[in-house]
Design a protein around this motif. Structure first.
Motif, PDB file in Angstrom:
ATOM      1  N   PRO A 107       0.800  -1.223   0.000  1.00 26.23           N
ATOM      2  CA  PRO A 107       0.000   0.000   0.000  1.00 26.23           C
ATOM      3  C   PRO A 107       0.835   1.276   0.000  1.00 26.23           C
ATOM      4  CG  PRO A 107      -0.005  -0.965   2.172  1.00 26.23           C
ATOM      5  CD  PRO A 107       0.756  -1.909   1.283  1.00 26.23           C
ATOM      6  N   GLY A 108       2.150   1.150   0.167  1.00 25.35           N
ATOM      7  CA  GLY A 108       3.032   2.322   0.169  1.00 25.35           C
ATOM      8  C   GLY A 108       3.007   3.063   1.494  1.00 25.35           C
ATOM      9  N   ASN A 109       3.773   4.135   1.564  1.00 26.52           N
ATOM     10  CA  ASN A 109       3.837   5.020   2.738  1.00 26.52           C
ATOM     11  C   ASN A 109       4.122   4.284   4.045  1.00 26.52           C
ATOM     12  OD1 ASN A 109       3.341   7.350   1.213  1.00 26.52           O
ATOM     13  ND2 ASN A 109       1.146   6.992   1.294  1.00 26.52           N
ATOM     14  N   ASN A 110       4.877   3.186   3.974  1.00 27.75           N
ATOM     15  CA  ASN A 110       5.214   2.393   5.168  1.00 27.75           C
ATOM     16  C   ASN A 110       3.998   1.840   5.893  1.00 27.75           C
ATOM     17  OD1 ASN A 110       8.006   2.437   5.001  1.00 27.75           O
ATOM     18  ND2 ASN A 110       8.149   4.377   6.094  1.00 27.75           N
ATOM     19  N   LEU A 111       2.873   1.706   5.195  1.00 27.81           N
ATOM     20  CA  LEU A 111       1.665   1.129   5.784  1.00 27.81           C
ATOM     21  C   LEU A 111       1.703  -0.388   5.670  1.00 27.81           C
ATOM     22  CD1 LEU A 111      -0.993   3.569   4.279  1.00 27.81           C
ATOM     23  CD2 LEU A 111      -0.138   3.532   6.628  1.00 27.81           C
ATOM     24  N   ASP A 153     -17.175   0.734   8.374  1.00 25.62           N
ATOM     25  CA  ASP A 153     -17.600   2.136   8.459  1.00 25.62           C
ATOM     26  C   ASP A 153     -17.666   2.819   7.095  1.00 25.62           C
ATOM     27  OD1 ASP A 153     -17.717   1.791  11.185  1.00 25.62           O
ATOM     28  OD2 ASP A 153     -15.875   2.911  11.605  1.00 25.62           O
ATOM     29  N   GLY A 154     -17.178   2.144   6.046  1.00 22.50           N
ATOM     30  CA  GLY A 154     -17.137   2.768   4.728  1.00 22.50           C
ATOM     31  C   GLY A 154     -16.204   3.959   4.691  1.00 22.50           C
ATOM     32  N   GLN A 155     -15.173   3.921   5.524  1.00 21.73           N
ATOM     33  CA  GLN A 155     -14.246   5.042   5.679  1.00 21.73           C
ATOM     34  C   GLN A 155     -12.866   4.677   5.145  1.00 21.73           C
ATOM     35  OE1 GLN A 155     -14.718   8.259   7.198  1.00 21.73           O
ATOM     36  NE2 GLN A 155     -12.744   8.520   6.223  1.00 21.73           N
ATOM     37  N   PRO A 156     -12.534   5.113   3.928  1.00 25.81           N
ATOM     38  CA  PRO A 156     -11.181   4.851   3.417  1.00 25.81           C
ATOM     39  C   PRO A 156     -10.121   5.510   4.298  1.00 25.81           C
ATOM     40  CG  PRO A 156     -12.615   5.630   1.663  1.00 25.81           C
ATOM     41  CD  PRO A 156     -13.359   5.814   2.954  1.00 25.81           C
ATOM     42  N   HIS A 157      -8.918   5.048   4.119  1.00 23.08           N
ATOM     43  CA  HIS A 157      -7.781   5.529   4.902  1.00 23.08           C
ATOM     44  C   HIS A 157      -7.557   7.025   4.723  1.00 23.08           C
ATOM     45  CE1 HIS A 157      -3.779   5.636   6.669  1.00 23.08           C
ATOM     46  NE2 HIS A 157      -3.418   6.371   5.630  1.00 23.08           N
ATOM     47  N   LEU A 158      -7.293   7.664   5.839  1.00 23.36           N
ATOM     48  CA  LEU A 158      -6.781   9.028   5.861  1.00 23.36           C
ATOM     49  C   LEU A 158      -5.539   8.988   6.738  1.00 23.36           C
ATOM     50  CD1 LEU A 158     -10.048  11.072   6.497  1.00 23.36           C
ATOM     51  CD2 LEU A 158      -8.673  11.093   4.417  1.00 23.36           C
ATOM     52  N   PRO A 159      -4.583   9.858   6.492  1.00 23.29           N
ATOM     53  CA  PRO A 159      -3.410   9.867   7.371  1.00 23.29           C
ATOM     54  C   PRO A 159      -3.827  10.055   8.832  1.00 23.29           C
ATOM     55  CG  PRO A 159      -3.040  11.254   5.459  1.00 23.29           C
ATOM     56  CD  PRO A 159      -4.488  10.843   5.424  1.00 23.29           C
ATOM     57  N   ARG A 160      -3.137   9.363   9.717  1.00 20.15           N
ATOM     58  CA  ARG A 160      -3.463   9.387  11.151  1.00 20.15           C
ATOM     59  C   ARG A 160      -3.519  10.818  11.692  1.00 20.15           C
ATOM     60  NH1 ARG A 160      -3.765   5.430  15.009  1.00 20.15           N
ATOM     61  NH2 ARG A 160      -3.185   3.861  13.474  1.00 20.15           N
ATOM     62  N   TYR A 161      -2.657  11.709  11.201  1.00 15.31           N
ATOM     63  CA  TYR A 161      -2.657  13.082  11.715  1.00 15.31           C
ATOM     64  C   TYR A 161      -3.882  13.878  11.263  1.00 15.31           C
ATOM     65  CZ  TYR A 161      -0.937  14.665   7.153  1.00 15.31           C
ATOM     66  OH  TYR A 161      -0.805  14.925   5.812  1.00 15.31           O
ATOM     67  N   LEU A 162      -4.560  13.438  10.192  1.00 18.27           N
ATOM     68  CA  LEU A 162      -5.778  14.116   9.728  1.00 18.27           C
ATOM     69  C   LEU A 162      -7.039  13.552  10.373  1.00 18.27           C
ATOM     70  CD1 LEU A 162      -5.147  14.563   5.897  1.00 18.27           C
ATOM     71  CD2 LEU A 162      -5.054  16.306   7.692  1.00 18.27           C
ATOM     72  N   ALA A 163      -6.979  12.297  10.794  1.00 20.78           N
ATOM     73  CA  ALA A 163      -8.170  11.649  11.346  1.00 20.78           C
ATOM     74  C   ALA A 163      -7.791  10.785  12.551  1.00 20.78           C
ATOM     75  CB  ALA A 163      -8.847  10.819  10.267  1.00 20.78           C
ATOM     76  N   GLU A 207      -8.757   6.731  13.277  1.00 17.86           N
ATOM     77  CA  GLU A 207      -7.703   5.713  13.354  1.00 17.86           C
ATOM     78  C   GLU A 207      -7.668   5.053  14.726  1.00 17.86           C
ATOM     79  OE1 GLU A 207      -5.867   4.487  10.726  1.00 17.86           O
ATOM     80  OE2 GLU A 207      -7.373   5.690   9.709  1.00 17.86           O
ATOM     81  N   LEU A 208      -7.876   5.829  15.783  1.00 20.06           N
ATOM     82  CA  LEU A 208      -7.912   5.253  17.120  1.00 20.06           C
ATOM     83  C   LEU A 208      -9.104   4.308  17.255  1.00 20.06           C
ATOM     84  CD1 LEU A 208      -6.846   4.952  19.982  1.00 20.06           C
ATOM     85  CD2 LEU A 208      -8.156   7.010  20.592  1.00 20.06           C
ATOM     86  N   ALA A 209     -10.246   4.690  16.720  1.00 19.61           N
ATOM     87  CA  ALA A 209     -11.427   3.812  16.769  1.00 19.61           C
ATOM     88  C   ALA A 209     -11.152   2.498  16.043  1.00 19.61           C
ATOM     89  CB  ALA A 209     -12.645   4.518  16.167  1.00 19.61           C
ATOM     90  N   CYS A 210     -10.446   2.555  14.925  1.00 19.90           N
ATOM     91  CA  CYS A 210     -10.088   1.332  14.189  1.00 19.90           C
ATOM     92  C   CYS A 210      -9.107   0.482  14.990  1.00 19.90           C
ATOM     93  CB  CYS A 210      -9.521   1.679  12.820  1.00 19.90           C
ATOM     94  SG  CYS A 210     -10.731   2.372  11.680  1.00 19.90           S
ATOM     95  N   ASP A 211      -8.162   1.133  15.651  1.00 20.28           N
ATOM     96  CA  ASP A 211      -7.202   0.403  16.487  1.00 20.28           C
ATOM     97  C   ASP A 211      -7.909  -0.298  17.647  1.00 20.28           C
ATOM     98  OD1 ASP A 211      -5.075   1.302  14.932  1.00 20.28           O
ATOM     99  OD2 ASP A 211      -4.557   2.931  16.293  1.00 20.28           O
ATOM    100  N   VAL A 212      -8.798   0.415  18.319  1.00 25.24           N
ATOM    101  CA  VAL A 212      -9.509  -0.163  19.465  1.00 25.24           C
ATOM    102  C   VAL A 212     -10.417  -1.300  19.013  1.00 25.24           C
ATOM    103  CG1 VAL A 212     -11.199   0.300  21.292  1.00 25.24           C
ATOM    104  CG2 VAL A 212      -9.330   1.914  20.881  1.00 25.24           C
ATOM    105  N   PHE A 213     -11.122  -1.106  17.911  1.00 23.62           N
ATOM    106  CA  PHE A 213     -11.962  -2.176  17.369  1.00 23.62           C
ATOM    107  C   PHE A 213     -11.130  -3.416  17.096  1.00 23.62           C
ATOM    108  CE2 PHE A 213     -13.417  -4.529  13.664  1.00 23.62           C
ATOM    109  CZ  PHE A 213     -14.730  -4.811  13.978  1.00 23.62           C
TER     110      PHE A 213
END
Length: 136
Positions: free
Chosen positions: A25-29, A62-72, A76-82
């Protein structure tokens, strides 16, 4: 360790109508939900792949494509906790915490998840040092 495995996650994501491709996926993801597909970096360790798939599964739900962690950061925390709640067996976590009280990396390894997900679980579920769950 949770009974959820990577085959379960591949199946759940694909049952949601989203294909999963073994593609960097690039960007060290480790993985990325583009809104159309989930891309999983080839050659990941079992626990990296499992943790990344569980995180991306929440994006899919959630139908939510990736956004950089600093923007959302909240997304991202909700995805981590889930992902952490899906993969971490709480009883096993407490058993391991009693065995290795000062070794969170070892606990994450034994649980089969990344340190990142264990930290997300701990932030979402703070426990007292004298919690009955930690007493043998």
């Amino acid at each position: 360790m949770s009974t959820t495995n990577k085959q379960d996650l591949y199946r759940l994501i694909e049952e949601a109508g989203v294909p999963v491709y073994c593609q960097d996926p690039g960007n060290n993801l480790l993985a990325l939900y583009t809104g159309e597909a989930v891309l999983v970096k080839p050659g990941l360790t079992q626990r990296d792949e499992l943790s990344a798939l569980a995180h991306e599964y929440k994006h899919v739900l959630d139908g939510q494509p990736h956004l950089p962690r600093y923007l959302a950061p909240k997304v991202e925390l909700a995805c981590d906790v889930f992902a952490a709640e899906l993969l971490i067996d709480t009883d096993e976590l407490f058993r391991l915490a009693r065995m290795y009280p000062d070794e969170p990396g070892r606990i994450a390894y034994e649980l089969g998840v990344t340190d990142w997900l264990l930290n997300a679980w701990m932030r979402a579920h703070p426990i007292s040092i004298d919690s009955e769950d930690l007493v043998a």
